[in-house]
Design a protein around this motif. Structure first.
Motif, PDB file in Angstrom:
ATOM      1  N   PRO A 153       9.597  -1.532  -1.493  1.00 17.77           N
ATOM      2  CA  PRO A 153       8.284  -2.194  -1.518  1.00 17.77           C
ATOM      3  C   PRO A 153       8.223  -3.431  -0.622  1.00 17.77           C
ATOM      4  CG  PRO A 153       9.042  -1.691  -3.732  1.00 17.77           C
ATOM      5  CD  PRO A 153      10.205  -1.459  -2.823  1.00 17.77           C
ATOM      6  N   LYS A 154       9.351  -4.131  -0.493  1.00 24.27           N
ATOM      7  CA  LYS A 154       9.353  -5.329   0.341  1.00 24.27           C
ATOM      8  C   LYS A 154       9.280  -4.987   1.826  1.00 24.27           C
ATOM      9  CE  LYS A 154      11.677  -8.258  -3.010  1.00 24.27           C
ATOM     10  NZ  LYS A 154      11.196  -7.431  -4.125  1.00 24.27           N
ATOM     11  N   LEU A 155       9.821  -3.836   2.200  1.00 24.51           N
ATOM     12  CA  LEU A 155       9.841  -3.453   3.611  1.00 24.51           C
ATOM     13  C   LEU A 155       8.573  -2.723   4.039  1.00 24.51           C
ATOM     14  CD1 LEU A 155      13.543  -2.234   3.843  1.00 24.51           C
ATOM     15  CD2 LEU A 155      12.593  -4.253   4.968  1.00 24.51           C
ATOM     16  N   VAL A 156       8.050  -1.855   3.185  1.00 18.15           N
ATOM     17  CA  VAL A 156       6.949  -0.989   3.615  1.00 18.15           C
ATOM     18  C   VAL A 156       5.685  -1.159   2.780  1.00 18.15           C
ATOM     19  CG1 VAL A 156       8.620   0.715   4.423  1.00 18.15           C
ATOM     20  CG2 VAL A 156       7.609   0.999   2.166  1.00 18.15           C
ATOM     21  N   GLY A 157       5.705  -1.968   1.730  1.00 24.00           N
ATOM     22  CA  GLY A 157       4.557  -2.081   0.833  1.00 24.00           C
ATOM     23  C   GLY A 157       4.653  -1.075  -0.305  1.00 24.00           C
ATOM     24  N   LEU A 158       3.940  -1.358  -1.379  1.00 23.68           N
ATOM     25  CA  LEU A 158       4.076  -0.568  -2.601  1.00 23.68           C
ATOM     26  C   LEU A 158       3.617   0.874  -2.414  1.00 23.68           C
ATOM     27  CD1 LEU A 158       4.795  -0.429  -5.581  1.00 23.68           C
ATOM     28  CD2 LEU A 158       2.502  -1.302  -6.117  1.00 23.68           C
ATOM     29  N   GLN A 159       2.481   1.085  -1.758  1.00 17.52           N
ATOM     30  CA  GLN A 159       1.954   2.445  -1.646  1.00 17.52           C
ATOM     31  C   GLN A 159       2.862   3.337  -0.813  1.00 17.52           C
ATOM     32  OE1 GLN A 159      -1.854   3.500   0.551  1.00 17.52           O
ATOM     33  NE2 GLN A 159      -2.544   3.681  -1.576  1.00 17.52           N
ATOM     34  N   GLN A 160       3.328   2.851   0.338  1.00 18.02           N
ATOM     35  CA  GLN A 160       4.233   3.647   1.167  1.00 18.02           C
ATOM     36  C   GLN A 160       5.580   3.838   0.474  1.00 18.02           C
ATOM     37  OE1 GLN A 160       3.701   5.397   3.816  1.00 18.02           O
ATOM     38  NE2 GLN A 160       1.623   4.715   4.248  1.00 18.02           N
ATOM     39  N   ALA A 161       6.006   2.830  -0.296  1.00 16.29           N
ATOM     40  CA  ALA A 161       7.255   2.974  -1.045  1.00 16.29           C
ATOM     41  C   ALA A 161       7.132   4.113  -2.056  1.00 16.29           C
ATOM     42  CB  ALA A 161       7.597   1.670  -1.757  1.00 16.29           C
TER      43      ALA A 161
END
Length: 268
Positions: A153-161
């Motif tokens: 989530p820190k690298l790509v955001g919650l939705q993409q994670a």
């Protein structure tokens, strides 16, 4: 192919740069208990030593790491206690995260599951165009581990994670770069030289300032502004107590490149 007599983790020093190579190419460097233990031992040495100033993590035989070796347990009767097994794995993952030196993952081929999260646990990631990435866990009826639930989530955001973790899609290097999982994509023939030059440049930097910067950034996403400012103040106090600050100012005044040692001294 590696033989049973070869170590599962290869170490190579070039100046202050330590290269760690996962060495189970016949299994695409799938991680076993032995390999986790070897990583823990080396990370501990780097943490408490003072001569390694950058680490490259890579894999042998054209793959980075295909994840955990699910054939590591001989049978159901010998399957390890999951809680104890995860404690041992988590120790290695936490040590990688906490290393006080810059870390670079050099990825060829597949980085899946635990292998992907080992790469993401490094500060920077460089990959070849044919590299492939997958949070494969749900294909094995498992959930994220090795820090993936914190890192993604820190690298790509919650939705993409959620997309990457729930669908367990295999994605290519360019898509991984566009999402923020990969820092650079370099041709296969250029990646070794690029990684070596980058690591050497990081190793030549001010070690205390780099360690403090890394720690502040790792912690910053979970802190309030007030907490971040307090942490920054503590870090600058450490930096100003070292000889590298004096060297940096002297080099600037003398119009030369600084030579950083990480030694303690009287800053000001």
């Amino acid at each position: 192919m590696s033989s049973a007599d070869e170590p599962v983790l290869l170490t190579e020093r070039s100046g202050s740069v330590l290269t760690l190579t996962l060495n189970r190419p016949h299994r695409k460097n799938a991680v076993t208990r032995e390999l986790w233990a070897a990583l823990r031992d080396v990370f501990r040495q780097v943490t408490y030593g003072n001569d390694v100033r950058a680490v490259i993590l890579t894999g042998a035989g054209g793959s980075f790491c295909s994840g955990a070796d699910i054939s590591d347990a001989a049978g159901v009767d010998e399957f390890p206690d999951p809680s104890k097994e995860m404690l041992a794995i988590n120790e290695a993952v936490q040590q990688l995260h906490d290393l006080p030196v810059p870390t670079l993952a050099k990825v060829r081929g597949v980085a899946a599951g635990a292998g992907l999260n080992l790469a993401l646990g490094c500060d920077l990631v460089v990959a070849t165009p044919d590299a492939r990435f997958c949070e494969i866990f749900t294909r094995r009826a498992l959930s994220l581990d090795c820090g993936g639930s914190w890192l993604l989530p820190k690298l790509v955001g919650l939705q993409q994670a959620k997309r990457l973790a729930m669908l367990a899609e295999m994605i290519g290097a360019e898509e991984a770069r566009s999402l923020g999982l990969v820092t650079w994509v370099k041709p296969d023939e250029a990646i070794d030289g690029f990684a070596d030059e980058l690591a050497a440049g990081l190793a030549a930097g001010p070690p205390k300032a780099l360690a403090q910067t890394k720690s502040l950034l790792n912690d910053g996403t979970d802190r309030t502004m007030r907490e971040a400012l307090a942490g920054e103040a503590r870090a600058q106090a450490i930096n100003l107590s070292g000889a590298d600050v004096i060297e940096a100012f002297a080099a600037f005044a003398e119009k030369r490149a600084p030579v950083f040692t990480g030694a303690w001294g009287t800053g000001g």
